[in-house]
Design an enzyme around this catalytic site. Structure first.
Site, PDB file in Angstrom:
ATOM      1  N   SER A 114       0.868  -1.167   0.000  1.00  0.00           N
ATOM      2  CA  SER A 114       0.000   0.000   0.000  1.00  0.00           C
ATOM      3  C   SER A 114       0.913   1.227   0.000  1.00  0.00           C
ATOM      4  CB  SER A 114      -0.878  -0.027   1.257  1.00  0.00           C
ATOM      5  OG  SER A 114      -1.604   1.164   1.386  1.00  0.00           O
ATOM      6  N   LYS A 117      -0.995  -1.108  -4.477  1.00  0.00           N
ATOM      7  CA  LYS A 117      -2.176  -0.294  -4.154  1.00  0.00           C
ATOM      8  C   LYS A 117      -1.676   1.112  -3.915  1.00  0.00           C
ATOM      9  CE  LYS A 117      -4.612   0.084   0.298  1.00  0.00           C
ATOM     10  NZ  LYS A 117      -5.309  -0.719   1.337  1.00  0.00           N
ATOM     11  N   LYS A 168      -2.853   5.028  -2.635  1.00  0.00           N
ATOM     12  CA  LYS A 168      -3.887   5.806  -1.981  1.00  0.00           C
ATOM     13  C   LYS A 168      -4.308   6.928  -2.919  1.00  0.00           C
ATOM     14  CE  LYS A 168      -3.918   3.797   2.127  1.00  0.00           C
ATOM     15  NZ  LYS A 168      -5.134   3.214   2.732  1.00  0.00           N
ATOM     16  N   ASP A 226      -7.056   2.927  -3.182  1.00  0.00           N
ATOM     17  CA  ASP A 226      -7.801   2.981  -1.908  1.00  0.00           C
ATOM     18  C   ASP A 226      -8.076   4.448  -1.597  1.00  0.00           C
ATOM     19  OD1 ASP A 226      -8.862   2.742   0.634  1.00  0.00           O
ATOM     20  OD2 ASP A 226      -7.101   1.748   1.514  1.00  0.00           O
ATOM     21  N   GLU A 283     -10.969   0.610  -3.483  1.00  0.00           N
ATOM     22  CA  GLU A 283     -11.281   0.314  -2.088  1.00  0.00           C
ATOM     23  C   GLU A 283     -11.923   1.524  -1.409  1.00  0.00           C
ATOM     24  OE1 GLU A 283      -7.784  -1.067  -0.048  1.00  0.00           O
ATOM     25  OE2 GLU A 283      -8.731  -1.034   1.923  1.00  0.00           O
ATOM     26  N   ASP A 337     -13.672  -1.695   2.957  1.00  0.00           N
ATOM     27  CA  ASP A 337     -12.768  -1.820   4.111  1.00  0.00           C
ATOM     28  C   ASP A 337     -13.526  -1.260   5.323  1.00  0.00           C
ATOM     29  OD1 ASP A 337     -10.819  -1.367   6.074  1.00  0.00           O
ATOM     30  OD2 ASP A 337      -9.385  -0.371   4.775  1.00  0.00           O
ATOM     31  N   LYS A 386      -9.761  -7.057   8.101  1.00  0.00           N
ATOM     32  CA  LYS A 386      -8.790  -6.633   9.103  1.00  0.00           C
ATOM     33  C   LYS A 386      -9.351  -7.104  10.437  1.00  0.00           C
ATOM     34  CE  LYS A 386      -7.350  -2.342   6.799  1.00  0.00           C
ATOM     35  NZ  LYS A 386      -7.497  -0.867   6.801  1.00  0.00           N
ATOM     36  N   GLY A 418      -4.026  -4.129   6.072  1.00  0.00           N
ATOM     37  CA  GLY A 418      -2.941  -3.843   7.009  1.00  0.00           C
ATOM     38  C   GLY A 418      -3.190  -2.524   7.712  1.00  0.00           C
TER      39      GLY A 418
HETATM   40  O1  OSB Z   1      -7.124   1.789   4.518  1.00  0.00           O
HETATM   41  O2  OSB Z   1      -6.016   0.012   4.321  1.00  0.00           O
HETATM   42  C1  OSB Z   1      -6.150   1.130   4.821  1.00  0.00           C
HETATM   43  C2  OSB Z   1      -3.078   1.998   6.930  1.00  0.00           C
HETATM   44  C3  OSB Z   1      -3.664   2.587   8.011  1.00  0.00           C
HETATM   45  C4  OSB Z   1      -5.030   2.751   8.024  1.00  0.00           C
HETATM   46  C5  OSB Z   1      -5.815   2.296   6.960  1.00  0.00           C
HETATM   47  C6  OSB Z   1      -5.222   1.666   5.877  1.00  0.00           C
HETATM   48  C7  OSB Z   1      -3.824   1.552   5.855  1.00  0.00           C
HETATM   49  C8  OSB Z   1      -3.091   0.998   4.732  1.00  0.00           C
HETATM   50  C9  OSB Z   1      -1.710   0.486   5.017  1.00  0.00           C
HETATM   51  O3  OSB Z   1      -3.486   1.002   3.582  1.00  0.00           O
HETATM   52  C10 OSB Z   1      -1.573  -0.969   4.873  1.00  0.00           C
HETATM   53  C11 OSB Z   1      -0.261  -1.435   5.429  1.00  0.00           C
HETATM   54  O4  OSB Z   1       0.720  -1.415   4.694  1.00  0.00           O
HETATM   55  O5  OSB Z   1      -0.217  -1.823   6.618  1.00  0.00           O
HETATM   56 MG    MG Z   2      -8.274   0.645   3.161  1.00  0.00          MG
END
Ligand code: OSB
Ligand code: MG
Length: 370
Positions: free
Chosen positions: A136, A162, A164, A189, A214, A239, A263, A291
């Site tokens: 991510s 992925k 953001k 995402d 996402e 999510d 999660k 994550g």
């Molecule tokens: O939306 O998936 C998410 C991290 C913190 C809060 C929300 C998210 C995330 C990530 C990071 O996308 C995923 C990772 O590398 O741990």
């Molecule tokens: Mg997410």
């Protein structure tokens, strides 16, 4: 069967290797609660994924500390459990606070697995020896910075990228990715950054053949996501909205998504995650493991859970070195050249905690016995 005799909370702060930016802001370090449960001479660990701020979810570290210390501890201490799947129900009187509950529940899974001398994956029903790993990548200062990050992660072997997105950092970023990196497995995402009024704008993403988008809409929304999915060919993955088994049932029934991110922190632990996993499997909905920038301890829990059969898409479970150097575990979690992370085979979460590092990073401790 196991009895919980002692609960310890540690508030831990670790600097991140690199800042991480989502649609709700940029972070430079990670603060979390490490939960330890002891019983029958064995210890189990769980990592709480609440943040310092209530931006991804309504929970925070301070709130979770209060909820665990003043309420959840009383529901588990001095109690004997048949199986760790029984803890979520035992804490049922407390509404919500899934991240706080998950940290306690997951520590109990680790404890139970260690007591049996079995790897956690065996207790959870895992079927894989290695999991497919994706990354991510946060919002960057420039598209060139983003491209440099992507190059680095593709070279490391990760199986899916992925990025953001948010209004103002979306179509151009994806276009740049396709121009420079071709048909790599790619997804975005939005962390709830759009409203249904942006449906026309988001349709511009359809031509890029993304694996999924996402959580484009609000954190607790199902209905608008269903309306949006009708208008997009890109699959929606939820999510934030999937905070319970019921929310997953609603989302599937209303066709608000075609993929679900699991999660355990958001759902209240491993047992609820398995229920969502099984529900999705029975509806042909693929899942992948999300994550929350976990340390090696929470990351190890995630790896075991992601070894279940319906985790068919690469998850946000990457190598420790992307987050913390050093990590709280030694050796850290690594990814192979072909993008796989091995499922630990030692008892429990199966990683070795470096307690000196834990001690050095701990800013507050609380301990209570039955
Ligand atoms: O939306 O998936 C998410 C991290 C913190 C809060 C929300 C998210 C995330 C990530 C990071 O996308 C995923 C990772 O590398 O741990
Ligand atoms: Mg997410």
């Amino acid at each position: 069967m196991f009895r919980i005799e002692r609960l310890t909370l540690r508030l831990i702060r670790l600097p991140l290797v690199a800042f991480f930016e989502t649609s709700f802001g940029r972070v430079y370090d990670k603060t979390f609660i490490l939960v330890a449960l002891e019983g029958d001479g064995v210890q189990g660990l769980g990592e709480c994924v609440a943040d310092v701020d209530p931006y991804y979810s309504s929970e925070t570290n301070v709130a979770a500390w209060h909820i665990i210390r003043d309420f959840l501890a009383g529901f588990v201490l001095g109690k004997t459990f048949e199986h760790p799947r029984d803890l979520f129900h035992a804490m049922k009187r407390v509404r919500g606070h899934h991240m706080a509950k998950a940290a306690v529940e997951m520590a109990a899974w680790d404890l139970a697995a260690r007591r049996e001398g079995a790897p956690l994956s065996a207790l959870l029903g895992g079927t894989r020896t290695a999991i497919a790993s994706g990354v991510s990548i946060g919002i960057q200062d420039s598209l060139d910075d983003l491209a440099a990050k992507v190059r680095q992660e593709l070279d490391a072997g990760y199986r899916r990228i992925k990025i953001k997105v948010k209004p103002g950092w979306d179509i151009e970023a994806v276009e740049m990715m396709r121009d420079r990196f071709g048909s790599i497995p790619l997804m975005v995402d939005a962390n709830a950054a759009y409203t249904i009024d942006a449906a026309g704008h988001l349709r511009a993403l359809d031509r890029f053949g993304l694996m999924m988008i996402e959580q484009p809409l609000d954190y607790d929304d199902i209905r608008d996501h269903a309306a949006l999915q009708q208008r997009l060919t890109t699959p929606i993955c939820l999510d934030e909205s999937i905070h319970s088994v019921r929310a997953a049932e609603d989302a599937i029934a209303l066709q608000a998504c075609r993929i679900i991110n699991i999660k355990p922190g958001r759902l209240g632990g491993h047992a609820e995650s398995i229920r969502v996993h099984d529900l999705c499997a029975s509806h042909g909905v693929p899942v992948w493991h999300g994550g929350m920038l976990e340390s090696g301890i929470g990351r190890a829990h995630n790896i075991h859970l992601a070894s279940l059969p319906n985790f068919t898409l690469p998850g946000d479970i990457a190598a420790s070195r992307r987050y913390f150097v050093p990590d709280l575990i030694e050796p850290p979690i690594d990814v192979s050249r072909d993008g796989l992370v091995s499922v630990p085979t030692e008892p429990g979460i199966g990683v070795d905690v470096d307690w000196d590092r834990v001690q050095a990073a701990t800013t507050e401790t609380y301990e209570v016995r039955a």
